[in-house]
Design a protein around this motif. Structure first.
Motif, PDB file in Angstrom:
ATOM      1  N   LYS A  33       0.822  -1.201   0.000  1.00  0.00           N
ATOM      2  CA  LYS A  33       0.000   0.000   0.000  1.00  0.00           C
ATOM      3  C   LYS A  33       0.861   1.257   0.000  1.00  0.00           C
ATOM      4  CE  LYS A  33      -4.127   1.787   2.245  1.00  0.00           C
ATOM      5  NZ  LYS A  33      -4.796   1.912   3.529  1.00  0.00           N
ATOM      6  N   ALA A  34       1.935   1.233   0.807  1.00  0.00           N
ATOM      7  CA  ALA A  34       2.811   2.400   0.912  1.00  0.00           C
ATOM      8  C   ALA A  34       3.738   2.529  -0.293  1.00  0.00           C
ATOM      9  CB  ALA A  34       3.632   2.307   2.196  1.00  0.00           C
ATOM     10  N   GLY A  35       3.948   1.418  -0.998  1.00  0.00           N
ATOM     11  CA  GLY A  35       4.856   1.452  -2.139  1.00  0.00           C
ATOM     12  C   GLY A  35       6.317   1.486  -1.728  1.00  0.00           C
ATOM     13  N   ASN A  36       6.594   1.259  -0.448  1.00  0.00           N
ATOM     14  CA  ASN A  36       7.992   1.155  -0.022  1.00  0.00           C
ATOM     15  C   ASN A  36       8.083   0.269   1.211  1.00  0.00           C
ATOM     16  OD1 ASN A  36       8.417   2.708   2.647  1.00  0.00           O
ATOM     17  ND2 ASN A  36       7.152   4.097   1.414  1.00  0.00           N
ATOM     18  N   LEU A  37       9.301  -0.190   1.471  1.00  0.00           N
ATOM     19  CA  LEU A  37       9.492  -1.121   2.581  1.00  0.00           C
ATOM     20  C   LEU A  37       9.860  -0.422   3.884  1.00  0.00           C
ATOM     21  CD1 LEU A  37      11.414  -3.877   0.608  1.00  0.00           C
ATOM     22  CD2 LEU A  37       9.268  -4.236   1.827  1.00  0.00           C
ATOM     23  N   ALA A  38      10.426   0.795   3.773  1.00  0.00           N
ATOM     24  CA  ALA A  38      11.090   1.428   4.912  1.00  0.00           C
ATOM     25  C   ALA A  38      10.287   1.394   6.214  1.00  0.00           C
ATOM     26  CB  ALA A  38      11.454   2.868   4.558  1.00  0.00           C
ATOM     27  N   ASP A  39       8.978   1.667   6.142  1.00  0.00           N
ATOM     28  CA  ASP A  39       8.190   1.736   7.372  1.00  0.00           C
ATOM     29  C   ASP A  39       7.573   0.398   7.760  1.00  0.00           C
ATOM     30  OD1 ASP A  39       8.717   4.415   7.656  1.00  0.00           O
ATOM     31  OD2 ASP A  39       6.987   5.013   6.433  1.00  0.00           O
ATOM     32  N   HIS A  40       7.809  -0.606   6.948  1.00  0.00           N
ATOM     33  CA  HIS A  40       7.090  -1.867   7.166  1.00  0.00           C
ATOM     34  C   HIS A  40       8.022  -3.076   7.132  1.00  0.00           C
ATOM     35  CE1 HIS A  40       3.563   0.608   6.821  1.00  0.00           C
ATOM     36  NE2 HIS A  40       4.060   1.103   5.702  1.00  0.00           N
ATOM     37  N   ILE A  41       9.305  -2.833   7.387  1.00  0.00           N
ATOM     38  CA  ILE A  41      10.273  -3.924   7.385  1.00  0.00           C
ATOM     39  C   ILE A  41      11.013  -3.897   8.714  1.00  0.00           C
ATOM     40  CG2 ILE A  41      12.167  -2.593   6.308  1.00  0.00           C
ATOM     41  CD1 ILE A  41      12.821  -5.094   4.654  1.00  0.00           C
ATOM     42  N   TYR A  42      11.285  -5.077   9.238  1.00  0.00           N
ATOM     43  CA  TYR A  42      11.984  -5.210  10.517  1.00  0.00           C
ATOM     44  C   TYR A  42      13.036  -6.302  10.332  1.00  0.00           C
ATOM     45  CZ  TYR A  42       7.479  -3.145  11.681  1.00  0.00           C
ATOM     46  OH  TYR A  42       6.352  -2.355  11.680  1.00  0.00           O
ATOM     47  N   LEU A  43      14.298  -5.940  10.544  1.00  0.00           N
ATOM     48  CA  LEU A  43      15.367  -6.928  10.356  1.00  0.00           C
ATOM     49  C   LEU A  43      15.906  -7.354  11.718  1.00  0.00           C
ATOM     50  CD1 LEU A  43      16.549  -4.614   7.660  1.00  0.00           C
ATOM     51  CD2 LEU A  43      16.399  -7.024   7.088  1.00  0.00           C
ATOM     52  N   GLY A  69      20.332  -2.136  16.259  1.00  0.00           N
ATOM     53  CA  GLY A  69      19.086  -1.855  15.541  1.00  0.00           C
ATOM     54  C   GLY A  69      18.258  -3.095  15.286  1.00  0.00           C
ATOM     55  N   GLU A  70      18.348  -4.080  16.198  1.00  0.00           N
ATOM     56  CA  GLU A  70      17.548  -5.301  16.023  1.00  0.00           C
ATOM     57  C   GLU A  70      16.060  -4.964  15.965  1.00  0.00           C
ATOM     58  OE1 GLU A  70      18.680  -8.257  15.555  1.00  0.00           O
ATOM     59  OE2 GLU A  70      20.767  -8.144  16.225  1.00  0.00           O
ATOM     60  N   ALA A  71      15.358  -5.639  15.067  1.00  0.00           N
ATOM     61  CA  ALA A  71      13.907  -5.522  14.897  1.00  0.00           C
ATOM     62  C   ALA A  71      13.477  -4.107  14.504  1.00  0.00           C
ATOM     63  CB  ALA A  71      13.153  -5.991  16.139  1.00  0.00           C
ATOM     64  N   THR A  72      14.373  -3.394  13.818  1.00  0.00           N
ATOM     65  CA  THR A  72      14.011  -2.118  13.206  1.00  0.00           C
ATOM     66  C   THR A  72      14.424  -2.180  11.733  1.00  0.00           C
ATOM     67  OG1 THR A  72      16.134  -0.977  13.460  1.00  0.00           O
ATOM     68  CG2 THR A  72      14.671  -0.974  15.372  1.00  0.00           C
ATOM     69  N   ALA A  73      14.189  -1.084  11.024  1.00  0.00           N
ATOM     70  CA  ALA A  73      14.628  -1.022   9.629  1.00  0.00           C
ATOM     71  C   ALA A  73      16.119  -0.673   9.546  1.00  0.00           C
ATOM     72  CB  ALA A  73      13.799   0.010   8.877  1.00  0.00           C
ATOM     73  N   ASN A  74      16.739  -0.389  10.701  1.00  0.00           N
ATOM     74  CA  ASN A  74      18.119   0.119  10.701  1.00  0.00           C
ATOM     75  C   ASN A  74      19.119  -0.879  11.275  1.00  0.00           C
ATOM     76  OD1 ASN A  74      17.088   2.662   9.816  1.00  0.00           O
ATOM     77  ND2 ASN A  74      16.389   2.966  11.933  1.00  0.00           N
ATOM     78  N   LEU A  75      18.915  -2.137  11.005  1.00  0.00           N
ATOM     79  CA  LEU A  75      19.842  -3.151  11.523  1.00  0.00           C
ATOM     80  C   LEU A  75      21.231  -2.981  10.918  1.00  0.00           C
ATOM     81  CD1 LEU A  75      20.268  -5.912  13.060  1.00  0.00           C
ATOM     82  CD2 LEU A  75      19.767  -7.012  10.872  1.00  0.00           C
ATOM     83  N   VAL A  76      22.254  -3.028  11.770  1.00  0.00           N
ATOM     84  CA  VAL A  76      23.630  -3.136  11.289  1.00  0.00           C
ATOM     85  C   VAL A  76      24.169  -4.459  11.841  1.00  0.00           C
ATOM     86  CG1 VAL A  76      25.933  -2.113  11.218  1.00  0.00           C
ATOM     87  CG2 VAL A  76      23.913  -0.632  11.335  1.00  0.00           C
ATOM     88  N   THR A 117      32.011  -0.528   7.562  1.00  0.00           N
ATOM     89  CA  THR A 117      30.561  -0.662   7.427  1.00  0.00           C
ATOM     90  C   THR A 117      30.181  -0.502   5.961  1.00  0.00           C
ATOM     91  OG1 THR A 117      30.250   0.220   9.637  1.00  0.00           O
ATOM     92  CG2 THR A 117      28.340   0.254   8.202  1.00  0.00           C
ATOM     93  N   TYR A 118      29.409  -1.432   5.455  1.00  0.00           N
ATOM     94  CA  TYR A 118      29.031  -1.429   4.043  1.00  0.00           C
ATOM     95  C   TYR A 118      27.522  -1.598   3.915  1.00  0.00           C
ATOM     96  CZ  TYR A 118      34.006  -2.402   3.496  1.00  0.00           C
ATOM     97  OH  TYR A 118      35.374  -2.345   3.561  1.00  0.00           O
ATOM     98  N   ALA A 119      26.959  -0.924   2.915  1.00  0.00           N
ATOM     99  CA  ALA A 119      25.537  -1.082   2.624  1.00  0.00           C
ATOM    100  C   ALA A 119      25.346  -2.178   1.596  1.00  0.00           C
ATOM    101  CB  ALA A 119      24.971   0.226   2.080  1.00  0.00           C
ATOM    102  N   TYR A 120      24.209  -2.843   1.657  1.00  0.00           N
ATOM    103  CA  TYR A 120      23.798  -3.725   0.567  1.00  0.00           C
ATOM    104  C   TYR A 120      22.309  -3.522   0.334  1.00  0.00           C
ATOM    105  CZ  TYR A 120      22.071  -6.846   4.258  1.00  0.00           C
ATOM    106  OH  TYR A 120      21.408  -7.373   5.334  1.00  0.00           O
ATOM    107  N   PHE A 177      15.405  -2.363  -0.596  1.00  0.00           N
ATOM    108  CA  PHE A 177      15.659  -1.835   0.732  1.00  0.00           C
ATOM    109  C   PHE A 177      17.150  -1.984   1.052  1.00  0.00           C
ATOM    110  CE2 PHE A 177      15.964  -2.100   5.351  1.00  0.00           C
ATOM    111  CZ  PHE A 177      15.330  -0.909   5.664  1.00  0.00           C
ATOM    112  N   ASP A 178      17.724  -0.939   1.689  1.00  0.00           N
ATOM    113  CA  ASP A 178      19.151  -0.984   2.026  1.00  0.00           C
ATOM    114  C   ASP A 178      19.367  -1.393   3.479  1.00  0.00           C
ATOM    115  OD1 ASP A 178      19.738  -0.207  -0.475  1.00  0.00           O
ATOM    116  OD2 ASP A 178      20.384   1.837   0.015  1.00  0.00           O
ATOM    117  N   SER A 179      20.285  -2.301   3.697  1.00  0.00           N
ATOM    118  CA  SER A 179      20.692  -2.643   5.051  1.00  0.00           C
ATOM    119  C   SER A 179      22.227  -2.635   5.116  1.00  0.00           C
ATOM    120  CB  SER A 179      20.118  -4.006   5.450  1.00  0.00           C
ATOM    121  OG  SER A 179      20.331  -4.221   6.823  1.00  0.00           O
ATOM    122  N   TYR A 180      22.774  -2.934   6.303  1.00  0.00           N
ATOM    123  CA  TYR A 180      24.206  -2.736   6.500  1.00  0.00           C
ATOM    124  C   TYR A 180      24.870  -3.911   7.211  1.00  0.00           C
ATOM    125  CZ  TYR A 180      22.906   1.998   5.339  1.00  0.00           C
ATOM    126  OH  TYR A 180      22.406   3.086   4.678  1.00  0.00           O
TER     127      TYR A 180
END
Lengths: 137, 141, 268
Positions: free
Chosen positions: C18-28, C39-46, C216-219, C244-247
């Motif tokens: 619905k939002a057309g993006n993952l950022a607000d609806h993904i948890y890593l 950043g466990e269980a957020t979109a900002n996991l490293v 630290t690298y993004a993928y 979606f980008d993670s690190y």
């Protein structure tokens, strides 16, 4: 009326090594768009309405580790709203917990989750309670 | 002289569930005359001057385990009084990574030398466990 | 470090579509918090990757990505649970009791062997309907249909679900590629691997890490979700591709011999 899933992601190694679920349990639901909050924590607040069907399932971080929900404890004074029950996916030994919201919530309903983890003899329970919330006033 | 590898396999979830390494530790080596292969009581046959590597694996590859230290016990196993095989697990903090490669000292008289393995599985109040069951059996050259 | 790392990708599928993006609806969430992931269980996991070698080359770090839709049926369910009754019947008729094969009477070792061989063929081609050139004789494994179920695993008939696609469990999110800085700089070497089951769900993404590349690298995760819509009274699924980008944070300490700390053996 909606079907709402609540997934309990358990860090089994972390929970066993620390004897607590705090910091080792991540609760997520698929109702953030309707007002659920604290996604990804052990105090998830799930927004519910009368008639919603709730299903709780488990996912472990270490995919070969065993975990299941041994119980969902709701104080009996909230029985008019919700009474979760354990069920089994037909033809398997995989269980889930399910409940239908019987009445719109006018108070927050806290609950506690108890888990069976790996081959630990006793259950391990949440020490802080996730909540079910009624419609935002 | 041939290097001996002493390989320890741990059922990490089993050990953490039961709070004990008992029945959750399996040790093997590639020495020619060792005893109790595949058990917690491995007695590794070796010679003075022989190199030995200790290697550890978790049975489930996604679970963590490391050797925090290896301590040889004195004759009366005094060292193990508080850290025996059945002792309660204790607190483990940030992990320290070491290799465990040694040479059996040349001055060592022949005999059995029992040692204590201190293992860490994850991090937390129950993450460290001991086994003082294995030993080296030093032969005369 | 020798532990394999698992990164769970939890997605609120309907909300992300619905939002057309993952950022607000993904948890890593990963299993490396104990060695420093944040950043466990957020979109900002490293994800912390500790490359310190404690054994040998065998210490190569391995990452595994496991996508999971919040609202999926548990992934611990046996694969056969997802098969429609018709598909189960097909398997039973063609693989378990291949009565049509006179050279392999049912129940014999040969029949079992034949069943295994045919099963692997079936695995390779469940998505295609044309006969396989590798099929034994005239034996042909038809397409195996998945059940249409709600979140309790109850079958949904056409009438019950009509006009209410929300009742369906969404197909599991799929990782279709992993790209980005960490791949371009040869820090991680991702690939898709298969496991022998009857669905494409047996495919998963995994990577080894060159832990000499500290930092630290993004993928970028390429993820396909499936959006239900009604077509001729049936539910169909439209793929929706999102990224979606993670690190990862790669550290590597010099290897130290524990016997330098505890000199009870002569350190080798």
């Amino acid at each position: 009326m909606k079907a709402i899933s609540i997934v309990a992601v358990v860090d089994v190694v972390g929970a066993l090594a620390n004897d607590t679920l705090t910091g080792n349990l991540y609760l997520l639901d698929n109702n953030k768009s309707n007002g659920s909050t604290d996604e990804g924590t052990d105090v998830l607040k799930t927004r519910v309405k009368k008639g919603d069907q709730l299903v709780w399932v488990v996912q472990t971080l270490e995919c070969e580790a065993y975990a299941s929900i041994a119980g969902i404890d709701v104080d009996s004074k909230f029985a008019e709203y919700i009474e979760p029950q354990q069920k089994t996916y037909q033809g398997t030994n995989v269980t889930y917990w399910s409940a239908t919201i019987k009445k719109d919530l006018d108070v927050p309903v806290p609950y506690n989750l108890r888990f069976r983890l790996a081959s630990r003899a006793s259950d391990i329970a949440t020490s802080s309670s996730p909540l079910l919330l009624g419609s935002a006033a | 002289m041939q290097t001996i590898n002493i390989v320890t396999i741990i059922d990490v979830l089993g050990a953490l569930s039961k709070g004990s390494l008992q029945n959750n530790i399996y040790m093997v080596d590639n020495s020619w005359n060792s005893e109790n292969q595949g058990t917690s009581d491995l007695v590794t046959s070796c010679y003075p001057g022989q190199p030995i590597n200790w290697i550890i694996h978790a049975m489930d590859v996604q679970t963590p385990v490391l050797i925090d230290s290896i301590n040889f016990l004195d004759k009366d196993r005094q060292y193990s009084v508080s850290h025996g095989f059945d002792a309660k697990p204790v607190l483990g903090t940030a992990p320290h990574w070491y290799t465990w490669s040694g040479i059996v000292p040349c001055y060592l008289p022949a005999g059995e030398y029992r040692y204590s393995l201190k293992l860490q599985m994850g991090r937390g109040q129950n993450s460290i466990m001991y086994s003082d069951a294995p030993a080296l059996n030093v032969n005369l050259l | 470090m020798s532990q394999q790392l698992a990164i769970l990708i939890m997605i609120d599928t309907a909300a992300a579509i619905k939002a057309g993006n993952l950022a607000d609806h993904i948890y890593l969430i990963d299993n490396a918090k104990w060695v420093g992931s944040t950043g466990e269980a957020t979109a900002n996991l490293v994800t912390a990757v500790d490359g310190t070698r404690v054994r040998s080359q065998m210490d190569a770090q391995v990452l595994n990505w496991l996508p999971y839709g919040i609202g999926d049926l548990p992934h611990s369910l046996p694969q056969s649970f997802f098969l429609s009754p018709a598909a189960k019947k097909t398997i039973n008729a063609t693989l378990v009791h291949p009565a049509s094969d006179p050279q392999a009477p049912a129940g014999s070792a040969a029949a079992d062997e034949a069943a295994t061989a045919t099963a692997s063929v079936a695995t390779a081609r469940v998505a295609a309907d044309e006969p396989s050139p590798h099929a034994r004789g005239a034996q042909h494994i038809p397409r195996l249909e998945a059940k249409r179920m709600d979140i309790t695993g109850a079958l949904l008939g056409k009438s019950k679900a009509k006009g209410n696609t929300a009742l369906y469990t969404y197909p599991m999110p799929l990782v279709t590629n992993i790209t980005g800085e960490a791949v371009d700089k040869y820090v991680i070497f991702p690939a898709q691997y298969g496991s022998p089951d009857l669905f494409s769900k047996g495919l998963y993404w995994s990577a080894t890490v060159d832990t000499n590349k500290v930092g630290t690298y993004a993928y970028t995760l390429h993820i396909t979700l499936f959006n239900p819509y009604e077509k001729d009274g049936e539910v169909a699924w439209e793929p929706v591709a999102l990224t979606f980008d993670s690190y990862i944070n790669v550290t590597n300490e010099a290897t130290r011999n524990g016997f330098l700390k505890v000199p009870q053996m002569l350190p080798a």
